[in-house]
Design a protein around this motif. Sequence first.
Motif, PDB file in Angstrom:
ATOM      1  N   ARG A   1       0.837  -1.211   0.000  1.00  0.00           N
ATOM      2  CA  ARG A   1       0.000   0.000   0.000  1.00  0.00           C
ATOM      3  C   ARG A   1       0.870   1.259   0.000  1.00  0.00           C
ATOM      4  O   ARG A   1       0.582   2.221  -0.715  1.00  0.00           O
ATOM      5  N   LEU A   2       1.932   1.252   0.785  1.00  0.00           N
ATOM      6  CA  LEU A   2       2.851   2.387   0.820  1.00  0.00           C
ATOM      7  C   LEU A   2       3.488   2.602  -0.545  1.00  0.00           C
ATOM      8  O   LEU A   2       3.590   3.740  -1.021  1.00  0.00           O
ATOM      9  N   ARG A   3       3.892   1.509  -1.195  1.00  0.00           N
ATOM     10  CA  ARG A   3       4.475   1.621  -2.534  1.00  0.00           C
ATOM     11  C   ARG A   3       3.469   2.205  -3.529  1.00  0.00           C
ATOM     12  O   ARG A   3       3.830   3.018  -4.382  1.00  0.00           O
ATOM     13  N   GLU A   4       2.203   1.789  -3.419  1.00  0.00           N
ATOM     14  CA  GLU A   4       1.158   2.344  -4.287  1.00  0.00           C
ATOM     15  C   GLU A   4       1.025   3.854  -4.073  1.00  0.00           C
ATOM     16  O   GLU A   4       0.928   4.623  -5.020  1.00  0.00           O
TER      17      GLU A   4
ATOM     18  N   GLY B   1       2.216   9.552  -5.710  1.00  0.00           N
ATOM     19  CA  GLY B   1       2.893  10.815  -5.438  1.00  0.00           C
ATOM     20  C   GLY B   1       3.939  11.152  -6.488  1.00  0.00           C
ATOM     21  O   GLY B   1       4.029  12.293  -6.955  1.00  0.00           O
ATOM     22  N   VAL B   2       4.731  10.166  -6.880  1.00  0.00           N
ATOM     23  CA  VAL B   2       5.756  10.390  -7.905  1.00  0.00           C
ATOM     24  C   VAL B   2       5.090  10.766  -9.231  1.00  0.00           C
ATOM     25  O   VAL B   2       5.537  11.688  -9.917  1.00  0.00           O
ATOM     26  N   ASP B   3       4.025  10.060  -9.576  1.00  0.00           N
ATOM     27  CA  ASP B   3       3.298  10.379 -10.815  1.00  0.00           C
ATOM     28  C   ASP B   3       2.766  11.813 -10.780  1.00  0.00           C
ATOM     29  O   ASP B   3       2.840  12.542 -11.774  1.00  0.00           O
TER      30      ASP B   3
ATOM     31  N   ARG C   1       3.794  15.086 -13.171  1.00  0.00           N
ATOM     32  CA  ARG C   1       2.802  15.870 -13.913  1.00  0.00           C
ATOM     33  C   ARG C   1       2.780  17.333 -13.461  1.00  0.00           C
ATOM     34  O   ARG C   1       1.929  18.114 -13.886  1.00  0.00           O
ATOM     35  N   GLY C   2       3.679  17.687 -12.543  1.00  0.00           N
ATOM     36  CA  GLY C   2       3.736  19.062 -12.060  1.00  0.00           C
ATOM     37  C   GLY C   2       2.679  19.390 -11.034  1.00  0.00           C
ATOM     38  O   GLY C   2       2.345  20.556 -10.835  1.00  0.00           O
ATOM     39  N   GLN C   3       2.165  18.397 -10.371  1.00  0.00           N
ATOM     40  CA  GLN C   3       1.098  18.606  -9.393  1.00  0.00           C
ATOM     41  C   GLN C   3       1.631  18.639  -7.957  1.00  0.00           C
ATOM     42  O   GLN C   3       0.881  18.430  -7.016  1.00  0.00           O
ATOM     43  N   GLY C   4       2.895  18.932  -7.810  1.00  0.00           N
ATOM     44  CA  GLY C   4       3.492  19.005  -6.481  1.00  0.00           C
ATOM     45  C   GLY C   4       3.087  20.266  -5.743  1.00  0.00           C
ATOM     46  O   GLY C   4       2.521  21.197  -6.321  1.00  0.00           O
ATOM     47  N   VAL C   5       3.358  20.294  -4.462  1.00  0.00           N
ATOM     48  CA  VAL C   5       3.068  21.445  -3.616  1.00  0.00           C
ATOM     49  C   VAL C   5       4.397  22.040  -3.173  1.00  0.00           C
ATOM     50  O   VAL C   5       5.285  21.332  -2.710  1.00  0.00           O
TER      51      VAL C   5
END
Length: 89
Positions: free
Chosen positions: A50-53, A58-60, A64-68
């Motif tokens: 689950r953590l890996r998922e 998060g990496v994806d 896509r530039g959706q970071g905070v």
Amino acid sequence: MHISLTPELESRIKAKVESGLYNNSSEVIREALRFMDTHEEWILEIKLARLREQLKIGVDQLERGQGVTIESKEDLDSLFDAVRGDLRL
């Protein structure tokens, strides 16, 4: 080693021995402990998967530039407050 068991647990162990699957109560206890270890390992594997998922998601998102952007302690506190709020849902 001395172990105290409730009458119900003693009865369950005795029933396992009487079933012929085990020669004595020690075998029942050892098997139960092996099962407990296996169960704990299985739970850890599920949590790790689950953590890996979640990390992949998060990496994806980052790709896509959706970071905070976090520029201050207040930004970080707000992010954690939002995450805690999501966890309570």
